[in-house]
Design an enzyme around this catalytic site. Structure first.
Site, PDB file in Angstrom:
ATOM      1  CG  ASP A  32      -1.865  -1.139   1.283  1.00  0.00           C
ATOM      2  OD1 ASP A  32      -2.193  -1.667   0.205  1.00  0.00           O
ATOM      3  OD2 ASP A  32      -2.285  -1.506   2.397  1.00  0.00           O
TER       4      ASP A  32
HETATM    5  N1  URA Z   1      -1.158  -5.946   3.808  1.00  0.00           N
HETATM    6  C1  URA Z   1      -1.651  -4.689   3.867  1.00  0.00           C
HETATM    7  O1  URA Z   1      -2.668  -4.457   4.477  1.00  0.00           O
HETATM    8  N2  URA Z   1      -0.953  -3.731   3.238  1.00  0.00           N
HETATM    9  C2  URA Z   1       0.199  -3.937   2.574  1.00  0.00           C
HETATM   10  O2  URA Z   1       0.767  -3.000   2.035  1.00  0.00           O
HETATM   11  C3  URA Z   1       0.692  -5.244   2.526  1.00  0.00           C
HETATM   12  C4  URA Z   1       0.006  -6.231   3.146  1.00  0.00           C
END
Ligand code: URA
Length: 244
Positions: free
Chosen positions: A110
């Site tokens: 993310d």
């Molecule tokens: N899980 C999440 O919630 N975000 C990420 O960036 C990676 C795994």
């Protein structure tokens, strides 16, 4: 005669390996700055056998790499896509000497997640890392809003049901001395998976960093925003956790 031997046009070979345009590659050849096995190359279309031929450009040997494998320590605020209208992308952080047409992040983090992003132009390896069937583990360090409870350990191990009804594969959570800090290991990569897992047990992620993919730790010496080429051993180890 080896049938599968890959012969590459000299201008294509140079532009791919040196990350320069095809025109710049032609210019080097035109200026007689390129040799193949010690002989000055005259034609753009001369075929190079990467397994056998020694190509030297401007006095430096051009070592052939079929694919490139990059470890990046992604900072927050950068998106894991190849194009984005507003935010900086991970591709924009790759320095020109490592950049190749066709590289992409094998697995997304993310925008607000930090840590290990693996970039490559090797589609087969990327597919293996991403496939839940291959069980390549990804380890995250997470800071939670509230202290973790011991009950999480079993809940994660059994396979959490997260919002939307998705059921996760068995995962591991390790609670650290500061109980708001945990390591979480998963073997798949559903959308916002770790955040949704934390919410499924009534908690919330306030900071997330991926620290390991397969058998490879994020290099602790790699500053946020930096990347480096991965070592041969690391490329092997990134797949070591496949189940038979
Ligand atoms: N899980 C999440 O919630 N975000 C990420 O960036 C990676 C795994």
């Amino acid at each position: 005669m080896a049938k599968n031997r890959e012969l590459i046009r000299l201008d294509k070979f140079l532009s791919g390996q040196l990350n320069i345009s095809r025109n710049d590659a032609k210019e080097l050849i035109k200026k007689r700055l390129v040799t193949i096995n010690g002989t000055v190359a005259k034609l753009y279309e001369t075929k190079v056998d990467p397994a056998k031929d020694t190509v030297v450009s401007e006095g430096r040997e051009v070592t052939y790499r079929k694919h490139v494998y990059i470890m990046m320590n992604k900072p927050q605020g950068v998106v894991c896509s190849t194009r984005d209208g507003e935010s900086k992308t991970v591709l924009e952080l790759v320095p020109p000497e490592l950049f190749r047409e066709g590289i992409f992040p094998a697995g997304r983090l993310d925008k607000d997640t930090e840590g290990f992003v693996f970039l490559t132009d090797d589609g087969t390896l990327a597919h293996n890392i991403l496939s839940p069937k291959k069980h390549v583990s990804k380890v995250y360090f997470a800071r939670l809003e509230k202290e973790a409870e011991d009950s999480y350990i079993d809940l994660f191990a059994k396979g959490l049901e997260i919002d939307g009804g998705d059921v996760c594969l068995p995962a591991k959570i390790e609670i650290l001395d500061d109980r708001r800090e945990v390591y979480i290991t998963i073997k798949e990569g559903m959308y916002h998976q770790i955040k949704r897992m934390a919410e499924a047990v009534g908690n919330k992620i306030v900071y997330l960093k991926r620290i390991k993919i397969g058998g490879v730790d994020l290099d602790p010496g790699l500053p946020l925003g930096a990347c480096r080429e991965m070592l041969h051993k690391e490329i092997e180890d990134i797949c070591t956790q496949f189940l038979p």
